[in-house]
Motif scaffolding. Structure first.
Motif, PDB file in Angstrom:
ATOM      1  N   ILE A 188      39.815  12.670  67.549  1.00 44.36           N
ATOM      2  CA  ILE A 188      39.469  13.936  68.216  1.00 44.36           C
ATOM      3  C   ILE A 188      38.001  14.303  67.987  1.00 44.36           C
ATOM      4  CG2 ILE A 188      41.819  14.859  68.096  1.00 44.36           C
ATOM      5  CD1 ILE A 188      40.723  16.748  65.814  1.00 44.36           C
ATOM      6  N   ASP A 189      37.368  13.702  66.954  1.00 42.16           N
ATOM      7  CA  ASP A 189      36.030  14.141  66.544  1.00 42.16           C
ATOM      8  C   ASP A 189      34.906  13.693  67.474  1.00 42.16           C
ATOM      9  OD1 ASP A 189      37.354  15.107  64.288  1.00 42.16           O
ATOM     10  OD2 ASP A 189      36.917  13.305  63.108  1.00 42.16           O
ATOM     11  N   ASN A 190      35.143  12.698  68.286  1.00 40.59           N
ATOM     12  CA  ASN A 190      34.113  12.094  69.156  1.00 40.59           C
ATOM     13  C   ASN A 190      32.865  11.715  68.353  1.00 40.59           C
ATOM     14  OD1 ASN A 190      33.336  11.091  71.646  1.00 40.59           O
ATOM     15  ND2 ASN A 190      32.242  12.950  72.223  1.00 40.59           N
ATOM     16  N   ALA A 219      31.496  24.533  62.577  1.00 47.05           N
ATOM     17  CA  ALA A 219      32.070  23.183  62.446  1.00 47.05           C
ATOM     18  C   ALA A 219      32.574  23.004  61.011  1.00 47.05           C
ATOM     19  CB  ALA A 219      31.017  22.137  62.775  1.00 47.05           C
ATOM     20  N   GLU A 220      33.681  22.279  60.843  1.00 48.36           N
ATOM     21  CA  GLU A 220      34.242  22.137  59.487  1.00 48.36           C
ATOM     22  C   GLU A 220      33.286  21.421  58.536  1.00 48.36           C
ATOM     23  OE1 GLU A 220      37.643  19.701  58.720  1.00 48.36           O
ATOM     24  OE2 GLU A 220      36.976  18.135  60.070  1.00 48.36           O
ATOM     25  N   GLY A 221      32.365  20.632  59.085  1.00 52.21           N
ATOM     26  CA  GLY A 221      31.361  19.963  58.241  1.00 52.21           C
ATOM     27  C   GLY A 221      30.448  20.962  57.546  1.00 52.21           C
ATOM     28  N   GLY A 242      42.534  24.264  61.929  1.00 55.92           N
ATOM     29  CA  GLY A 242      43.280  23.209  61.246  1.00 55.92           C
ATOM     30  C   GLY A 242      43.944  22.182  62.150  1.00 55.92           C
ATOM     31  N   HIS A 243      45.085  21.667  61.661  1.00 54.81           N
ATOM     32  CA  HIS A 243      45.685  20.484  62.303  1.00 54.81           C
ATOM     33  C   HIS A 243      46.313  20.739  63.654  1.00 54.81           C
ATOM     34  CE1 HIS A 243      44.885  18.759  58.389  1.00 54.81           C
ATOM     35  NE2 HIS A 243      45.018  17.588  58.970  1.00 54.81           N
ATOM     36  N   ILE A 244      46.421  21.990  64.051  1.00 50.01           N
ATOM     37  CA  ILE A 244      46.910  22.257  65.406  1.00 50.01           C
ATOM     38  C   ILE A 244      46.023  21.521  66.433  1.00 50.01           C
ATOM     39  CG2 ILE A 244      45.592  24.387  65.846  1.00 50.01           C
ATOM     40  CD1 ILE A 244      48.212  25.549  66.978  1.00 50.01           C
ATOM     41  N   GLN A 245      44.753  21.311  66.037  1.00 48.99           N
ATOM     42  CA  GLN A 245      43.805  20.638  66.944  1.00 48.99           C
ATOM     43  C   GLN A 245      44.110  19.157  67.144  1.00 48.99           C
ATOM     44  OE1 GLN A 245      39.556  22.251  65.779  1.00 48.99           O
ATOM     45  NE2 GLN A 245      40.965  22.472  64.073  1.00 48.99           N
ATOM     46  N   ARG A 246      44.911  18.586  66.254  1.00 47.84           N
ATOM     47  CA  ARG A 246      45.181  17.150  66.353  1.00 47.84           C
ATOM     48  C   ARG A 246      46.403  16.835  67.198  1.00 47.84           C
ATOM     49  NH1 ARG A 246      43.632  14.752  61.150  1.00 47.84           N
ATOM     50  NH2 ARG A 246      45.638  13.759  60.946  1.00 47.84           N
ATOM     51  N   GLY A 247      47.264  17.864  67.406  1.00 46.34           N
ATOM     52  CA  GLY A 247      48.524  17.582  68.084  1.00 46.34           C
ATOM     53  C   GLY A 247      48.492  17.972  69.551  1.00 46.34           C
TER      54      GLY A 247
HETATM   55  O1  F6P Z   1      39.230  12.661  62.096  1.00 46.33           O
HETATM   56  C1  F6P Z   1      40.116  13.614  62.584  1.00 46.33           C
HETATM   57  C2  F6P Z   1      40.241  14.757  61.619  1.00 46.33           C
HETATM   58  O2  F6P Z   1      41.181  15.677  62.136  1.00 46.33           O
HETATM   59  C3  F6P Z   1      38.950  15.474  61.266  1.00 46.33           C
HETATM   60  O3  F6P Z   1      38.519  16.370  62.253  1.00 46.33           O
HETATM   61  C4  F6P Z   1      39.297  16.118  59.956  1.00 46.33           C
HETATM   62  O4  F6P Z   1      38.140  16.296  59.168  1.00 46.33           O
HETATM   63  C5  F6P Z   1      40.205  15.087  59.327  1.00 46.33           C
HETATM   64  O5  F6P Z   1      40.723  14.283  60.374  1.00 46.33           O
HETATM   65  C6  F6P Z   1      41.343  15.680  58.537  1.00 46.33           C
HETATM   66  O6  F6P Z   1      42.005  14.621  57.923  1.00 46.33           O
HETATM   67  P1  F6P Z   1      43.444  14.757  57.249  1.00 46.33           P
HETATM   68  O7  F6P Z   1      44.435  14.965  58.360  1.00 46.33           O
HETATM   69  O8  F6P Z   1      43.632  13.477  56.540  1.00 46.33           O
HETATM   70  O9  F6P Z   1      43.371  15.957  56.377  1.00 46.33           O
END
Ligand code: F6P
Length: 323
Positions: A129-131, A225-227, A252-257
């Protein structure tokens, strides 16, 4: 390539919406061209454990619309060692895997590169997702993640407007600010703070909010940004300095699903099919890349040497549009 009969496919690193569409394309294109396709569960960890199964056309039915990766994924510590890579190679021999297609981020590409250095032909498909992969302008999942964040921003704006508040939103991206920058534009943020840019909280957050208030703005959005992190502390600082009630959301992780967008599904399908065609045409140790509107491929060693920068035009555009 005539000496390739069996292709292994795995997803590795953080999952990303669209990975399933890519696996489906690898399997169906592979079978279409007469290859055996083996699925490897849980990334390189699964490879080391021999968690490998034969895939059929039906193995990838009913997955194109699903988020995550049905092959599952993992971050493997053992594979990151010389002994781990040697063991992985011997397991590919046991299962008769002649080439491997790896779907993941640059950490996954480094794993693929290590396998290629031991003689296993590989193809990388960019999925995160990070591009944040330098060799490509687009990675699978980036579009869905941006749309998920945008949906959240629209909801946050409703309540920020109602209460005349400032909202601070922290979004994913690891060390990169591509999600943050894009959603700042699409969400109409007053300020965006990226790891790629040095920043001064008074100049880059407080000043635009105060200037905006003087021009008649009543609610505000700051994307972090989380960085950079520290959304809660930044929120407190904004409230102290401006007197505007401020709330933090760490998405958080809602962005990954979530179900992948049409764009992610189509791109993932094209990339999956292309990975198989590259092998068929004898092009090995390549990663697929999207550049200047077209799919292309690049040597995996070269790809890993590249450095990605932030889109300066978008960054400048956000400053103007935030006026
Ligand atoms: O690389 C995808 C990502 O969701 C990042 O944006 C985030 O920093 C990281 O993975 C979180 O990793 P984990 O799910 O292992 O906590």
């Amino acid at each position: 390539m005539d000496n390739i009969k069996t292709i292994g496919v795995l997803t590795s690193g953080g999952d990303a919406p669209g990975m399933n569409a890519a696996v489906r394309a690898v399997v169906r294109t592979g079978i279409y061209y007469g290859y055996n396709v083996l699925g490897i569960r849980k990334g390189y960890e699964g490879l080391l454990n021999g968690d490998i199964f034969k895939m059929t056309l039906r193995s990838v039915g009913d997955i194109i619309h699903r988020g995550g990766t049905f092959l599952q994924t993992a971050r493997s510590y053992e594979f990151n060692t010389e002994a781990g890579v040697e063991k992985a190679i011997s397991i590919t021999r046991v299962f008769g895997i002649d080439a491997m297609i790896v779907i993941g981020g640059d950490g996954s590409f480094r794993g693929a590169r290590d396998l290629s250095r031991k003689g296993l032909p590989v193809i990388g498909i960019p999925g995160t997702i990070d591009n944040d992969i330098a060799s490509t302008e687009y990675t699978i999942g980036f579009d869905t993640a941006k749309n998920t964040v945008q949906d959240a921003i629209d909801k946050i704006r409703d309540t920020a407007y109602s209460h005349e508040r400032c909202s601070v939103l922290e979004v994913m991206g690891r060390k990169a600010g591509h999600i943050a920058l894009n959603v700042a534009i699409s969400g109409g943020a007053e300020a965006v703070i990226l790891p790629e840019k040095e920043f001064d909280i008074d100049r880059d957050i407080i000043r635009p909010i105060i200037d905006g208030r003087n021009r008649g703005k009543k609610h505000y959005l700051v994307v972090i940004a989380e960085g950079i992190g520290g959304a809660v502390d930044i929120t407190k600082y904004i409230e102290e300095k401006t007197g505007i009630m401020t709330r933090a959301t760490i998405l958080g992780h809602i962005q990954r699903g979530g179900s992948p967008t049409v764009y992610d599904r189509v791109m993932a399908s094209r990339m999956g099919a292309m990975a198989v065609k590259l092998l068929k045409d004898g092009c090995i140790n390549r990663v697929i890349s999207f550049r200047q509107g077209a799919l292309t491929d690049i040597d995996i060693e070269e790809a890993l040497k590249m450095k990605k920068t932030i889109d300066e035009d978008l960054y400048e555009l956000n400053k103007i549009l935030a006026l």
